[in-house]
Write a protein that holds these residues in place. Structure first.
Motif, short mmCIF file in Angstrom:
data_model
loop_
_atom_site.label_atom_id
_atom_site.label_comp_id
_atom_site.label_asym_id
_atom_site.label_seq_id
_atom_site.Cartn_x
_atom_site.Cartn_y
_atom_site.Cartn_z
N LEU A 259 58.25 -61.38 -0.74
CA LEU A 259 57.47 -60.25 -1.11
C LEU A 259 56.41 -60.91 -2.19
CD1 LEU A 259 56.35 -57.78 -1.06
CD2 LEU A 259 58.11 -56.92 -2.34
N VAL A 260 57.13 -61.52 -3.14
CA VAL A 260 56.12 -61.97 -4.51
C VAL A 260 55.37 -63.16 -3.66
CG1 VAL A 260 56.27 -63.72 -6.44
CG2 VAL A 260 57.94 -61.77 -6.16
N ALA A 261 55.78 -64.00 -2.62
CA ALA A 261 54.71 -65.04 -2.02
C ALA A 261 53.80 -64.31 -1.47
CB ALA A 261 55.70 -65.95 -1.11
N VAL A 262 53.90 -63.36 -0.57
CA VAL A 262 52.80 -62.68 0.00
C VAL A 262 51.87 -62.04 -0.73
CG1 VAL A 262 54.26 -62.63 2.11
CG2 VAL A 262 53.98 -60.79 0.69
N ARG A 263 52.47 -61.44 -1.87
CA ARG A 263 51.46 -60.58 -2.70
C ARG A 263 50.65 -61.79 -3.53
NH1 ARG A 263 54.18 -56.29 -6.37
NH2 ARG A 263 51.86 -56.44 -7.05
N LEU A 264 51.41 -62.84 -3.87
CA LEU A 264 50.52 -63.89 -4.65
C LEU A 264 49.38 -64.57 -3.76
CD1 LEU A 264 53.22 -65.65 -6.78
CD2 LEU A 264 51.43 -64.24 -7.58
N ALA A 265 49.84 -64.55 -2.54
CA ALA A 265 48.83 -65.08 -1.32
C ALA A 265 47.49 -64.31 -1.40
CB ALA A 265 49.55 -65.35 -0.16
N LEU A 266 47.79 -63.00 -1.19
CA LEU A 266 46.91 -61.99 -1.16
C LEU A 266 45.93 -61.99 -2.51
CD1 LEU A 266 45.53 -59.75 0.26
CD2 LEU A 266 47.01 -58.08 -0.82
N GLY A 267 46.63 -62.17 -3.67
CA GLY A 267 46.03 -62.24 -4.88
C GLY A 267 44.72 -63.38 -4.95
N CYS A 268 45.41 -64.33 -4.38
CA CYS A 268 44.44 -65.80 -4.46
C CYS A 268 43.30 -65.50 -3.44
CB CYS A 268 45.42 -66.89 -3.59
SG CYS A 268 46.72 -67.52 -4.80
N ILE A 269 43.46 -65.12 -2.41
CA ILE A 269 42.50 -64.51 -1.58
C ILE A 269 41.47 -63.67 -2.14
CG2 ILE A 269 41.46 -63.35 0.65
CD1 ILE A 269 44.07 -64.25 1.71
#
Length: 496
Positions: free
Chosen positions: A97-107
């Motif tokens: 969950l942390v990983a996908v949220r950080l990925a979204l934040g990068c976008i």
């Protein structure tokens, strides 16, 4: 080496600042709410179930209206290498969950970077710097930019549209807004309309060329979302058309609460912009170049105010442009700070920036306590784990708990099973074989309350320091089956 380091920070220093704040919010508050549930569950299923559509959560819990999978697929592709490494290391899924949220934040922050660079080119590097400072001191933008809401996915494309608009690439900006309207948020038509009218009135675009360009983009966008989402939903569907029908034609959104017409201007924008709220008004008064950018965005919020159901996330796409106007005003105050009148304004500005920081801290503390069921399941896993991992533990999660912090990412794969079955009367639970219950009720027949988790309730002003006190109260009760000896043997904190 020093020159290379200096060059790196000159290029990416602002991004590191904003990214660090956003990442801090993710790490401290990893859980999600019901508004994010569709995309969160979709990302989980794409990453862990892959092509096995029958196991996907949305087929069992479809929600009120369908949503597109396109955003979830893009974020999942970006996060998939990290998830693969996590699977090899057998790490808990909560890190996913942390990983996908950080990925979204990068976008999101990458598209904001594109807009910010255009701000620097058009208005100057000092305005760009103030834009970053104001954004960093605001809680809601960086807190939301990693949350998988349809509004946030739309915001990523809207940031690109804003940047293209500043560059003078008007047709490309309109195409971005058309894409995000058709795929992610149909309400972006309220921004697309005013912007298109302004560009036509100022003769920045021609009507005939705009129609040819935009109709093609619209048809491609419709084809893409119908193709992808019909496969994922196992039926012919255009998600955002159904959302538009539900909200605008049927006017069903008001079932989730209503606010007065002025709520966005008297509550949502002041809370989200903080010091930038008065500054953005001053900005377009001081610099006539700002007004053409403010007018369509202001019209967007004004038109949205006619919809009875209001939430801050609905207008989050307006914040970058309002921050641009505020940064222009802050820069003008800074430049003229040695003059007597402007010196007073600069002192006031400094004080307001400090107050904004204090408000952001309070917002963060309240949000930290606003996901009680996520913490309750985490504590249950920690305390309730048995040495005999072969014995299964059935956990029932009620509707309140599912809405306030729990997603598929919070589940453990080993020896734990979960149910979100709805409509079970309280008196029926003792006939079921659930090991644990997570719900909002303090007592359930046949079960003992093992512990409670408090959540944010309200803010109370006080005369001492700190001037505002966060009030918490029990929100989630964790119950154990009294007939299960293994449960009763454990040392539980007990209910408060």
């Amino acid at each position: 080496m020093a020159s290379k380091s200096s060059h790196f920070f000159k290029l990416y220093g602002y991004d590191l600042l904003l990214g660090s704040v956003a990442a801090f919010y993710v790490l401290m508050v990893p859980y999600t709410k019901v508004e994010e549930s569709f995309n969160v569950q979709a990302m989980h299923d794409i990453l862990y179930h892959r092509h096995r559509l029958d196991n996907y959560d949305h087929l069992e819990f479809p929600g009120v209206v369908p949503r597109t999978f396109i955003g979830a697929i893009l974020v999942s592709i970006l996060a998939s290498p990290i998830i693969l490494v996590m699977s090899l290391l057998h790490l808990p899924k909560i890190y996913g969950l942390v990983a996908v949220r950080l990925a979204l934040g990068c976008i999101l922050l990458s598209t904001l970077r594109f807009f910010r660079i255009q701000v620097g080119k058009k208005f100057g590097q000092q305005v760009e710097a103030f834009f970053v400072i104001l954004t960093a001191l605001q809680f809601h933008f960086l807190f939301y930019c990693t949350r998988p809401l349809p509004n946030v996915l739309a915001l990523g494309v809207v940031n690109l549209a804003y940047g293209l608009w500043l560059k003078g690439h008007f047709y490309a900006a309109l195409n971005c807004l058309i894409f995000t309207t058709i795929v992610f948020r149909c309400d972006m038509v309220l921004l697309l309309g005013p912007l298109g009218i302004e560009l036509l009135l100022t003769k920045s675009i021609s009507l005939w060329k705009a129609l040819k360009c935009c109709i093609g983009t619209a048809l491609l966008s419709i084809g893409l979302t119908i193709l992808v989402d019909s496969i994922m939903w196992k039926k012919l569907v255009w998600p955002e058309f159904e959302v538009l029908w539900f909200n605008s034609v049927l006017n069903r959104s008001s079932e989730w609460g209503t606010h007065s017409f002025h709520w966005y201007f008297t509550s949502a924008l002041p809370r989200s912009l903080l010091v930038a709220y008065p500054l953005c008004i001053l900005g377009f008064l001081l610099d006539r170049r700002v007004l053409p950018f403010i007018f369509p965005v202001f019209s967007f919020v004004l038109l949205y105010s006619k919809l009875p159901h209001k939430e801050l996330r609905f207008i989050i796409s307006s914040l970058p442009v309002f921050n641009l106007s505020a940064a222009v005003a802050a820069n003008r105050i800074y430049i003229n700070r040695k003059k007597s009148f402007w010196k007073v304004l600069s002192i006031i500005l400094l004080g307001l920036l400090i107050i904004s920081l204090g408000c952001t801290v309070i917002f963060f503390m309240a949000s930290y306590e606003n996901y009680p069921s996520g913490y309750s399941l985490k504590y249950l896993h920690q305390i309730g784990h048995l040495a005999d991992s072969s014995e299964e533990h059935w956990v029932h999660i009620d509707t309140y708990s599912a809405m306030n912090g729990i997603s598929r990412f919070c589940e453990n794969d080993v020896s734990w099973r979960y149910s979100k079955e709805e409509g079970i009367p309280l008196e029926e639970f003792h006939k079921r074989n659930f090991t644990y219950l997570l719900n909002e009720h303090s007592s359930v027949d046949g079960y003992k309350c093992l512990f409670t988790v408090d959540g944010f309730s309200r803010v109370r002003p006080q005369m001492s320091f700190p001037p505002l006190l966060l009030i918490k109260e029990p929100k989630v009760y964790v119950h154990g089956n009294m007939e299960n000896n293994d449960v009763m043997r454990k040392k539980w904190p007990g209910c408060s």
